[in-house]
Structures are given as structure tokens and as C-alpha cells.
Design an enzyme around this catalytic site. Structure first.
Site, mmCIF file in Angstrom:
data_model
loop_
_atom_site.group_PDB
_atom_site.id
_atom_site.type_symbol
_atom_site.label_atom_id
_atom_site.label_comp_id
_atom_site.label_asym_id
_atom_site.label_seq_id
_atom_site.Cartn_x
_atom_site.Cartn_y
_atom_site.Cartn_z
ATOM 1 N N ARG A 25 -4.293 -8.097 10.657
ATOM 2 C CA ARG A 25 -4.113 -7.800 8.922
ATOM 3 C C ARG A 25 -5.435 -7.250 8.534
ATOM 4 N NH1 ARG A 25 0.371 -7.574 10.371
ATOM 5 N NH2 ARG A 25 2.131 -8.288 9.280
ATOM 6 N N ARG B 251 -1.368 -11.204 14.889
ATOM 7 C CA ARG B 251 -0.839 -10.686 13.378
ATOM 8 C C ARG B 251 -1.915 -10.170 12.934
ATOM 9 N NH1 ARG B 251 3.646 -11.448 10.416
ATOM 10 N NH2 ARG B 251 3.371 -10.978 8.086
ATOM 11 N N CYS C 69 1.004 -1.210 -0.097
ATOM 12 C CA CYS C 69 -0.077 0.041 0.107
ATOM 13 C C CYS C 69 0.930 1.220 0.126
ATOM 14 C CB CYS C 69 -0.866 -0.043 1.162
ATOM 15 S SG CYS C 69 -2.105 1.482 1.196
ATOM 16 N N GLU D 114 -5.191 -8.624 1.066
ATOM 17 C CA GLU D 114 -4.601 -8.576 2.450
ATOM 18 C C GLU D 114 -3.677 -7.078 2.440
ATOM 19 O OE1 GLU D 114 -1.304 -9.751 5.190
ATOM 20 O OE2 GLU D 114 -1.128 -9.147 3.178
#
Length: 430
Positions: free
Chosen positions: A175, A173, A84, A122
Site C-alpha cells: 500500500r 499487502r 482515490c 493510505e
């Protein structure tokens, strides 16, 4: 008939493992990093459909997304753990052109040309943060304009929230996942809502405190190589021993009361905190707390420092302790990270997220770091997965950049898209 999927920004194949296990056939892979390409092909090469003389794994995605998207085959699912990049705040216009110049735009070009039935994207949690609100809105608006029914509320999830039977692993984690189904632009906007695919909470009946690293991740010590990046250096053992002495000393002096949660800075154990007009407020707060802690336990702290030659032989970053292990009685009973901000200690219930640098978790009771095999387990990869002969540092970097295969599977199941793909049930497009 198996649904067909493409794997973009593929890394070493977390999406591949999840989608193939779900019954999918991989028909296209793109990954720019040569080392990751080699690992991907080593593990999944036999599962990728050949494409008439084209490379088994394509490189840079940008040349592949010309107006005709010539080199990308038809497919049912587009999967991408896309980077991103910051979006420009100037020149936004409605539609696809507002994302031009970013790698998301290349994904959008493929969606525009191929119209796969479903997408699963993701990214890091920060994408859903307030600093990237415009970026998030742009992505959602673009996907809806392309006909994909997606929620404007991010789905944030972590593998530690799922039991092992549902693909979970003891790794925190978080995400962001975007799951969408092609229903046509009219329906995509008409049915737009703010309901995430799933909430960030443990699966019903699951308590993340039930994770057990010994049982669920760690190798038997007889299987651990004698040499490798998991072996602690003499200096690392010495640093941990010093702070372990501090922990046990303080527990004795404080009659079992656990250590404070603020960062402990040995260099700031002074009677009067060293605060000036230019000291930031957050730092001044920690300086005052360290000074107060020192004044309360001065005799024991001075004796501790004297036992270890004043700590001056230790690097500055190792003269700091971030205690997040609550009532543990020894540093060696914790999971640790050697960070620039100090030695961080946590309970060994579950581990922090793998990152793309070698700050791998130290398992105190084992007196070593986790191995590459154990890190691969944390990402939901099977024990048959291999990294070949590449250095451990490269493998940890790839794992830190990877996607949790179990979470991908769960998000797709929770959305209902996976059932419809396998049942070959297509939504009405409007």
C-alpha cells in the site's frame, strides 16, 4: 498529554488501533458505510471523545467539510485511508482547486482549516503507478501548498516485510503511504525532496521466508468453528483433488522437476495450438506453451483426464491451474485461491492480500479457508476485536478494505513524527 487524531474513511478502525496504541486520543470519526460504523463503534466506541450531541461516528464526509469545517474538532493528526477517484485531466490549476470534486479535496479542506501537525494517508499501490502520475503530482503539490512536508516519491510497504515484533503479519499487502508534517508552505517547498519515508524492503535482519502460518496466524483446529465460510464445499474439494492428482502425476513423470510457472489450461491440451489472427499475443504465448507441455506429456495427461471424466463436469475457471508454489509436492500442501482465472497455488510462507470480495485463502494442509479471526490477525487487529453477529462475507469485505495497523505504526515510527508528537515537539513553521 496525548496527541489528538481524527479518523477519516475509517472503515472498521485499523488506523484507530495503531494510533491509540501509540498514545493518541480519537476525537472524530467519519465512515459512510453503516455496517462498518457498527463494527467500529462495537470495538472502539468507548474510546471516541463525545462531541455535544453529534453522532459518535459521522457518515458522509462531504457535508462535514463546509468552508468553516464546523463539525471537525481541532486535532494533531489526520489519518485517512481515502478512496482515490480518477482526477479530471482538464482544467488543472495550481493549488487546492485542482482537486475539487474528489474526496481528497474534502481532506484538503480540513487540512486548510485545521492545520493538524501531521498527516498519514493510505491508498492502493496503483495510486503510485504511471497511469496515475498526474493524480499523484496533484496530491503532493496540494499538500505542500497547504504547508505539509511530504516526499514526492511514494512510500510503498507491506506487513510481510516486518517481523511480528514490529507489527508485521504474513500478508503481502503493498500500500502507498503519505506521511507529512506541517512546517508551513515556504519550508514545505524549500525542503521538498524525493526520499521516501522508508524503502520497500524487509526490516534489517528479517527474512519474510521465516513466517510460519501455523505459529503466527492460524487458530488451533480445536478453536475453529464447525460451520462457516471457511468450510470447503464438496465441489471445491473435488476440484482440488483433481489438480492434486495432476501435480503428483507430473512430478512422477518429470522425475521431480517442478511444474512450469505459466498458467496451465486443461482445455488447451491439444497437439496444435488454437491460434487465429485475432488471438492476442499474450494468449497465443500461453496457448503454445500449453500445447508444447501436452505434447511432451501426452500419455500421462490423457490418462489423468480420463481418470476424471475428461474434466467436463468442472466449471471452466476450475479447469485452469496457476502454479506458483515452486517445489511443493502436492496441491494440498499449498495456499490456494479459487479465482476466475483458475486455481492459484502458492507456498504457505505468507498469504496474498485480503481483498474486498470472498476470495479468501485456502490453507491446503488445514483443508479449509482462513477464518474471519485469522483474517483480522493478518490486518494486525487484536483477538479481542469483534464483528458482532454480521455475516462472514461482510467481515471479509471490511477487512479487505482495511489498513494494516502494524504498518501504520511502523511508518509513523520510521518517519520520526510519532516521537515528536509524544514529546510535544513542534517544528518551526515558515
Amino acid at each position: 498529554m496525548a496527541f489528538k487524531y481524527i479518523d477519516l474513511f475509517a472503515g472498521i478502525g485499523g488506523f484507530h488501533h495503531a494510533l491509540s496504541e501509540a498514545g493518541g486520543e480519537c476525537v472524530f470519526v467519519s465512515e459512510i458505510d453503516a455496517a462498518a460504523q457498527r463494527v467500529y463503534e462495537l470495538n472502539w466506541g468507548d474510546d471516541i471523545a463525545p462531541r455535544g450531541g453529534r453522532p459518535l461516528i459521522e457518515g458522509d464526509i462531504i457535508p462535514l467539510t463546509d468552508p468553516e469545517v464546523l463539525h471537525v474538532p481541532d486535532h494533531d493528526v489526520l489519518a485517512a485511508g481515502f478512496p482515490c477517484q480518477p482526477f479530471s485531466k482538464s482544467g488543472f490549476q495550481h493549488g487546492i482547486n485542482e482537486t475539487r470534486g474528489t474526496l481528497f479535496f474534502n481532506i484538503a479542506k480540513i487540512l486548510e482549516a485545521k492545520r493538524p501537525r501531521a498527516i498519514v494517508l493510505e491508498n492502493v499501490r496503483n495510486l503510485a503507478g504511471p497511469r496515475h502520475a498526474e493524480t499523484w503530482a496533484t496530491i503532493i503539490r496540494t499538500l505542500r501548498d497547504l504547508g505539509y512536508r511530504v516526499s514526492d516519491t511514494p512510500t510503498v510497504f507491506s506487513p510481510h516485510l516486518l517481523p511480528k515484533s514490529h507489527g508485521g503479519t504474513p500478508q503481502v499487502r503493498d500500500r502507498v503511504f503519505i506521511v507529512g508534517e506541517h512546517v508551513g508552505r515556504e519550508r514545505a517547498w524549500a525542503e521538498a525532496d524525493s526520499t521516501p519515508t522508508l524503502e520497500r524492503r524487509p526490516l534489517d535482519g528479517w527474512d519474510p521466508q521465516d513466517w510460519n502460518l501455523d505459529r503466527d496466524v492460524l487458530l488451533d483446529e480445536s478453536e475453529v468453528p464447525e460451520k462457516g465460510s471457511h468450510v470447503l464445499s464438496d465441489d471445491e474439494v473435488a476440484w482440488i483433488d483433481v489438480w492434486d492428482d495432476f501435480v503428483t502425476t507430473m512430478l512422477e513423470v518429470r522425475e521431480g522437476v517442478q511444474l512450469p510457472g505459466f498458467p496451465i489450461w486443461a482445455d488447451e491440451f491439444v497437439v496444435v495450438p488454437r491460434i487465429t489472427a485475432s488471438t492476442p499475443a499474450w494468449k497465443a504465448n500461453f496457448l503454445r506453451k500449453n500445447s508444447q507441455f501436452y505434447v511432451e506429456h501426452r500419455e500421462a495427461i490423457d490418462a489423468w483426464k480420463a481418470r476424471h471424466d475428461g474434466l467436463k463436469w468442472m466449471p471452466a475457471s476450475r479447469r485452469k491451474l496457476e502454479w506458483q508454489a515452486q517445489d511443493e509436492s502436492s496441491l494440498w500442501s499449498c495456499a490456494m485461491h479459487l479465482r476466475p482465472s483458475g486455481i492459484r497455488a502458492k507456498k504457505t510462507t505468507y498469504l496474498p492480500a485480503l481483498v474486498a470480495i470472498t476470495q479468501t485463502s485456502i490453507i491446503g494442509p488445514r483443508r479449509r479457508r482462513i477464518t474471519v479471526r485469522e483474517a483480522a490477525r493478518l490486518q494486525g487487529l487484536p483477538d479481542s476485536f469483534t464483528f458482532g453477529t454480521q455475516p462472514d462475507a461482510a467481515s471479509f469485505k471490511q477487512l479487505g478494505n482495511g489498513v494494516s495497523a502494524g504498518v501504520v505504526s511502523y511508518v509513523l515510527r520510521a518517519s520520526g513524527i510519532l516521537d515528536r508528537l509524544n514529546a510535544d515537539s513542534q517544528p518551526q513553521v515558515a
